[in-house]
Scaffold this motif. Structure first.
Motif, PDB file in Angstrom:
ATOM      1  N   ALA A 142       2.382  -0.021   7.172  1.00 42.60           N
ATOM      2  CA  ALA A 142       2.053   1.030   6.208  1.00 42.60           C
ATOM      3  C   ALA A 142       1.955   2.338   6.991  1.00 42.60           C
ATOM      4  O   ALA A 142       1.016   2.535   7.767  1.00 42.60           O
TER       5      ALA A 142
ATOM      6  N   HIS B  76      -5.387  -4.323   5.784  1.00 39.79           N
ATOM      7  CA  HIS B  76      -5.276  -3.602   7.054  1.00 39.79           C
ATOM      8  C   HIS B  76      -5.154  -4.606   8.185  1.00 39.79           C
ATOM      9  O   HIS B  76      -6.088  -5.352   8.454  1.00 39.79           O
TER      10      HIS B  76
ATOM     11  N   ASP C 260       0.870  -1.185   0.000  1.00 39.59           N
ATOM     12  CA  ASP C 260       0.000   0.000   0.000  1.00 39.59           C
ATOM     13  C   ASP C 260       0.902   1.228   0.000  1.00 39.59           C
ATOM     14  O   ASP C 260       1.855   1.290   0.796  1.00 39.59           O
TER      15      ASP C 260
ATOM     16  N   HIS D  19      -1.220   1.508   9.376  1.00 42.85           N
ATOM     17  CA  HIS D  19      -1.669   0.160   9.761  1.00 42.85           C
ATOM     18  C   HIS D  19      -0.619  -0.891   9.444  1.00 42.85           C
ATOM     19  O   HIS D  19       0.211  -0.713   8.551  1.00 42.85           O
TER      20      HIS D  19
ATOM     21  N   GLU E 253       1.535   6.334   6.970  1.00 48.93           N
ATOM     22  CA  GLU E 253       0.869   7.212   6.000  1.00 48.93           C
ATOM     23  C   GLU E 253       0.359   8.510   6.602  1.00 48.93           C
ATOM     24  O   GLU E 253      -0.832   8.645   6.862  1.00 48.93           O
TER      25      GLU E 253
ATOM     26  N   GLU F 237       2.544   7.735   1.639  1.00 47.61           N
ATOM     27  CA  GLU F 237       2.513   6.439   2.344  1.00 47.61           C
ATOM     28  C   GLU F 237       3.527   5.482   1.727  1.00 47.61           C
ATOM     29  O   GLU F 237       3.673   5.418   0.503  1.00 47.61           O
TER      30      GLU F 237
HETATM   31 MG    MG Z   1      -2.794   2.441   3.920  1.00 43.97          MG
END
Ligand code: MG
Ligand code: MG
Length: 253
Positions: free
Chosen positions: A199, A175, A105, A168, A201, A232
């Protein structure tokens, strides 16, 4: 509990991350006045498929886009559509890819043509705060050291960090635990360990940190209509430097 990823899992997440990197390298060149966000979405979808991945956001909780495209005052979760980008806009693109059952992500904000100095400062601060946060993702640090470093940097620049959305864990799910706020006191939460994939962000607003959700149920906009930026990366905590798994080469720098 924050799961530790095996070497096999890390290599699959890295493959998904490499696809995202290649998608951003191509998308960046397409961002110009007159292009619509649905055109960017279609291109991203074709690229993800051609590189052997699956667009992870499409159908996630019924999200209708392959990517999120969030112009100007849209913080995150913008639905691609007929809106034409205009010179001076900024546009945040968020790309998620699944490959072999594992996810990566990443997001970045771009100027459409030349943007205002204020917009450029917001984007630069947000991107910088991402790397400041990543630098805290080291074995032995506490989880909240990441968000504290991001918030401190951003508020010193006169901007605000969004509270309504957070980073996350990521891996077999898009997630996973833990939530990673971009704010709060340092020295709290679990200790980071090699093998954690996160991740990170930061979502940063020019004005108020408050956001509102539009009637489509997705589009999150700033409470005051001012600009927002979002960067991110999916990263791996190691016993040395944090490793960015969604790295790509920017042209416009
Ligand atoms: Mg994300
Ligand atoms: Mg994202």
């Amino acid at each position: 509990m924050i799961g530790l990823k095996s070497d096999r899992e890390i290599s699959l997440i890295s493959e998904a991350g490499a696809i995202i990197g290649k998608v951003f390298e191509r998308l960046e060149g397409e961002i110009r006045p007159g292009i619509t966000t649905i055109e960017l979405d279609r291109l991203a979808g074709q690229l993800i498929k051609s590189f052997g991945g699956r667009a992870a956001f499409l159908g996630y909780k019924d999200f209708p886009g392959k990517i999120c495209a969030s112009p100007n005052d849209v913080v995150v979760h913008g639905i691609p559509g007929d809106r034409k980008l205009e010179k001076g806009d900024i546009i945040s693109l968020d790309v998620g890819v699944e490959r072999g059952g594992y996810y990566a992500d990443s997001a970045a904000t771009f100027a459409v043509g030349n943007c205002s100095d204020a917009a450029a400062r917001l984007m630069e601060a947000t991107e910088c705060s991402l790397y400041i946060g990543i630098d805290k993702a080291r074995a032995g640090n506490r989880l909240s050291d990441i968000g504290n470093a991001i918030q401190t940097f951003i508020e010193n620049k006169g901007f605000s960090v969004v509270r309504a959305f957070v980073g996350h864990g990521i891996g077999a799910e898009l997630h996973e635990e833990p939530e990673i706020p971009n704010f709060g006191a340092a020295g709290r939460g679990p200790r980071l360990e090699p093998g954690m994939v996160l991740a990170i962000e930061p979502m940063v607003n020019e004005g108020t940190c408050d956001v509102e959700i539009l009637e489509d149920g997705w589009t999150a906009v700033t409470g005051d209509g001012k600009l927002s930026a979002h960067f991110e990366h999916t990263i791996l905590v190691t016993d040395k430097e944090p490793r960015i798994l969604t790295k790509w080469q920017k042209k416009n720098r």
